[in-house]
Design a protein around this motif. Structure first.
Motif, mmCIF file in Angstrom:
data_model
loop_
_atom_site.group_PDB
_atom_site.id
_atom_site.type_symbol
_atom_site.label_atom_id
_atom_site.label_comp_id
_atom_site.label_asym_id
_atom_site.label_seq_id
_atom_site.Cartn_x
_atom_site.Cartn_y
_atom_site.Cartn_z
ATOM 1 N N LEU A 113 37.178 38.849 101.909
ATOM 2 C CA LEU A 113 36.490 37.144 100.871
ATOM 3 C C LEU A 113 36.671 37.964 99.676
ATOM 4 C CD1 LEU A 113 33.081 37.010 103.428
ATOM 5 C CD2 LEU A 113 35.518 35.031 102.926
ATOM 6 N N PRO A 114 36.784 37.202 98.975
ATOM 7 C CA PRO A 114 36.793 37.612 97.432
ATOM 8 C C PRO A 114 35.797 37.996 97.247
ATOM 9 C CG PRO A 114 36.566 35.021 97.450
ATOM 10 C CD PRO A 114 37.543 35.731 99.549
ATOM 11 N N GLY A 115 35.221 38.907 95.944
ATOM 12 C CA GLY A 115 33.962 38.843 95.577
ATOM 13 C C GLY A 115 33.290 40.347 96.173
ATOM 14 N N PRO A 116 32.386 40.210 95.881
ATOM 15 C CA PRO A 116 31.970 41.988 95.601
ATOM 16 C C PRO A 116 31.701 42.664 97.346
ATOM 17 C CG PRO A 116 30.068 40.678 95.491
ATOM 18 C CD PRO A 116 30.832 39.778 95.157
ATOM 19 N N ARG A 117 32.636 43.206 98.390
ATOM 20 C CA ARG A 117 32.896 43.920 99.111
ATOM 21 C C ARG A 117 31.692 45.004 99.438
ATOM 22 N NH1 ARG A 117 39.003 45.419 99.073
ATOM 23 N NH2 ARG A 117 39.763 43.079 99.221
ATOM 24 N N ALA A 118 31.823 45.189 100.455
ATOM 25 C CA ALA A 118 30.830 46.913 100.887
ATOM 26 C C ALA A 118 30.772 47.937 99.678
ATOM 27 C CB ALA A 118 30.668 46.844 102.406
ATOM 28 N N THR A 119 30.143 48.728 99.508
ATOM 29 C CA THR A 119 30.111 49.074 98.226
ATOM 30 C C THR A 119 31.093 51.010 98.561
ATOM 31 O OG1 THR A 119 27.748 50.162 98.398
ATOM 32 C CG2 THR A 119 28.878 48.156 96.650
ATOM 33 N N ALA A 120 31.702 52.068 98.347
ATOM 34 C CA ALA A 120 32.059 53.052 98.233
ATOM 35 C C ALA A 120 30.832 54.348 98.455
ATOM 36 C CB ALA A 120 32.622 53.938 97.841
ATOM 37 N N HIS A 121 30.363 54.248 99.855
ATOM 38 C CA HIS A 121 29.463 55.700 99.869
ATOM 39 C C HIS A 121 29.384 57.138 99.762
ATOM 40 C CE1 HIS A 121 28.464 53.691 104.226
ATOM 41 N NE2 HIS A 121 28.262 52.500 103.204
ATOM 42 N N GLY A 122 28.158 57.453 99.080
ATOM 43 C CA GLY A 122 28.554 58.905 98.891
ATOM 44 C C GLY A 122 28.660 59.878 99.494
ATOM 45 N N PRO A 123 27.979 61.296 98.742
ATOM 46 C CA PRO A 123 28.361 62.563 99.503
ATOM 47 C C PRO A 123 27.532 62.775 100.984
ATOM 48 C CG PRO A 123 28.107 62.780 97.855
ATOM 49 C CD PRO A 123 27.680 60.955 97.741
ATOM 50 N N LEU A 124 27.354 61.649 101.106
ATOM 51 C CA LEU A 124 26.211 62.574 102.346
ATOM 52 C C LEU A 124 27.212 63.162 103.756
ATOM 53 C CD1 LEU A 124 23.414 62.406 103.965
ATOM 54 C CD2 LEU A 124 24.190 59.658 104.537
ATOM 55 N N ALA A 125 27.534 62.789 103.940
ATOM 56 C CA ALA A 125 29.037 63.426 105.232
ATOM 57 C C ALA A 125 28.970 64.997 104.433
ATOM 58 C CB ALA A 125 30.588 62.343 105.459
ATOM 59 N N ALA A 126 29.550 64.823 103.155
ATOM 60 C CA ALA A 126 30.222 66.309 103.164
ATOM 61 C C ALA A 126 28.117 67.042 102.787
ATOM 62 C CB ALA A 126 30.568 65.489 101.796
ATOM 63 N N LEU A 127 27.867 66.703 102.840
ATOM 64 C CA LEU A 127 26.928 67.395 101.865
ATOM 65 C C LEU A 127 26.029 67.885 103.423
ATOM 66 C CD1 LEU A 127 24.638 65.496 99.349
ATOM 67 C CD2 LEU A 127 26.009 67.529 99.289
ATOM 68 N N GLU A 128 25.874 66.693 104.249
ATOM 69 C CA GLU A 128 25.679 67.337 106.000
ATOM 70 C C GLU A 128 26.275 68.400 106.605
ATOM 71 O OE1 GLU A 128 23.833 62.760 107.626
ATOM 72 O OE2 GLU A 128 25.531 63.722 107.807
ATOM 73 N N TRP A 129 27.258 68.319 105.982
ATOM 74 C CA TRP A 129 28.547 69.443 106.329
ATOM 75 C C TRP A 129 28.519 70.660 105.775
ATOM 76 C CZ3 TRP A 129 30.527 70.019 111.095
ATOM 77 C CH2 TRP A 129 31.581 68.677 111.521
ATOM 78 N N THR A 130 28.123 70.864 104.761
ATOM 79 C CA THR A 130 27.708 71.802 103.640
ATOM 80 C C THR A 130 26.415 72.007 104.236
ATOM 81 O OG1 THR A 130 28.695 71.155 101.912
ATOM 82 C CG2 THR A 130 26.906 73.002 101.167
ATOM 83 N N VAL A 131 26.255 71.908 104.780
ATOM 84 C CA VAL A 131 24.014 72.212 105.193
ATOM 85 C C VAL A 131 24.699 73.573 106.906
ATOM 86 C CG1 VAL A 131 22.383 72.061 106.062
ATOM 87 C CG2 VAL A 131 23.100 70.735 104.129
ATOM 88 N N VAL A 132 25.114 72.480 107.304
ATOM 89 C CA VAL A 132 25.218 73.050 108.932
ATOM 90 C C VAL A 132 26.173 74.114 108.398
ATOM 91 C CG1 VAL A 132 27.063 72.083 111.236
ATOM 92 C CG2 VAL A 132 25.211 70.560 110.364
#
Length: 244
Positions: free
Chosen positions: A195-214
C-alpha cells in the motif's frame, strides 16, 4: 614457567569476565533507556502477544507510526489503562470489512495478515462484522490480532470512526520479555508494504541488546567456570606429582 602460565590464564579469565560484565550491564542499561515494559492482561492480541505477557516497547510519537505497527496507547474513551493493538489505518485511509476471502481492506485493497488468530470458535465473531470507516487526519484505526474477541476501533465506530488521536500513542511494541519461556522479538510486518503511504516502521536494537545481555552473562559464567576447572586440574596435577 608455571608462574607465567598462571598469570596468562588469570589475565585471560579477567578479560573474559570484564568483557562479559560490560556486555551484561551495558545491555541492561541500554534496554532500560530505550524500552519500557507493559503488561498485557487480555488475549486480544493473541497469538502475537499472549495474556499475561510483559512486552517491551520503544517510545515513539504517533506521527512516526505506520500501518502494521503494534503500539501501546491510552485513550480515555477506551478505558483508563494502557492498551496494546495493531495499527490498521492511518489518516486518510478507508478501512473496511471484508472481501470475499474475509480479509480486511485498506483503501479497497485486501490485506493478507498472517499474524491474525484464525483458531477462535466464538459464536459471535467481531472480525466478521461488516463496517467501513474513514480515518480522519491525525488519527489511527486499530484492531487486535485476535479479531474475534478484541474490543478495538470496530467497537467504537460511533465516535470519530473508532479511531484514536496520534497523540495518545506511547510506544511501539518490539518484543516480549516475560515470561522468560516465551521471551522473543516481534518482527516488523510486511503485510501493508504494497500500500502507498506509511508502512510498519523499522524496529530498534532490541534483539541485539538481548543477545548482548545473554552473551555477556554467558561469558562471565564460562570465564569463571574455566578458571575454577583449571585451578582444580592444576591442584590434582600437583598432588599426583608430590605423591610420585
Amino acid at each position: 614457567m608455571a608462574v607465567r602460565r598462571l598469570r596468562v590464564e588469570g589475565v585471560l579469565q579477567g578479560i573474559g569476565i570484564t568483557v562479559g560484565l560490560l556486555g551484561l550491564i551495558g545491555g541492561f542499561v541500554l534496554l532500560a533507556v530505550q524500552y519500557r515494559p507493559y503488561s498485557v492482561p487480555t488475549d486480544s492480541m493473541a497469538p502475537t502477544v499472549q495474556p499475561g505477557d510483559t512486552v517491551l516497547a520503544h517510545p515513539v510519537k504517533g506521527s512516526q507510526i505506520g500501518r502494521g505497527d503494534v503500539i501501546v496507547f491510552s485513550d480515555p474513551l477506551w478505558g483508563t489503562s494502557a492498551m496494546v493493538k495493531r495499527v490498521i489505518g492511518v489518516g486518510g485511509d478507508t478501512v473496511a470489512c471484508c472481501d470475499s476471502a474475509g480479509r480486511t481492506t485498506v483503501n479497497g485493497q485486501p490485506v493478507s495478515e498472517s499474524y491474525v488468530n484464525t483458531s477462535s470458535t466464538s459464536a459471535v465473531l467481531l472480525g466478521d462484522k461488516v463496517f467501513s470507516a474513514k480515518v480522519p487526519a491525525g488519527r489511527l484505526f486499530l484492531m487486535g490480532d485476535n479479531r474475534s474477541v478484541s474490543l478495538d476501533s470496530r467497537s467504537h465506530l460511533e465516535i470519530t470512526e473508532g479511531t484514536i488521536p496520534e497523540s495518545e500513542v506511547k510506544a511501539r511494541v518490539e518484543g516480549t520479555v516475560w515470561p522468560l519461556s516465551t521471551a522473543r522479538s516481534i518482527s516488523r510486518t510486511t503485510a501493508f508494504d504494497a500500500l502507498p503511504g506509511p508502512r510498519a516502521t523499522a524496529h530498534g536494537p532490541l534483539a541485539a541488546l538481548e543477545w548482548t545481555v545473554v552473551g555477556g552473562a554467558a561469558l562471565v559464567l564460562l570465564s569463571a567456570a574455566a578458571g575454577t576447572v583449571v585451578g582444580q586440574l592444576r591442584r590434582r596435577s600437583s598432588q599426583r606429582a608430590r605423591s610420585s
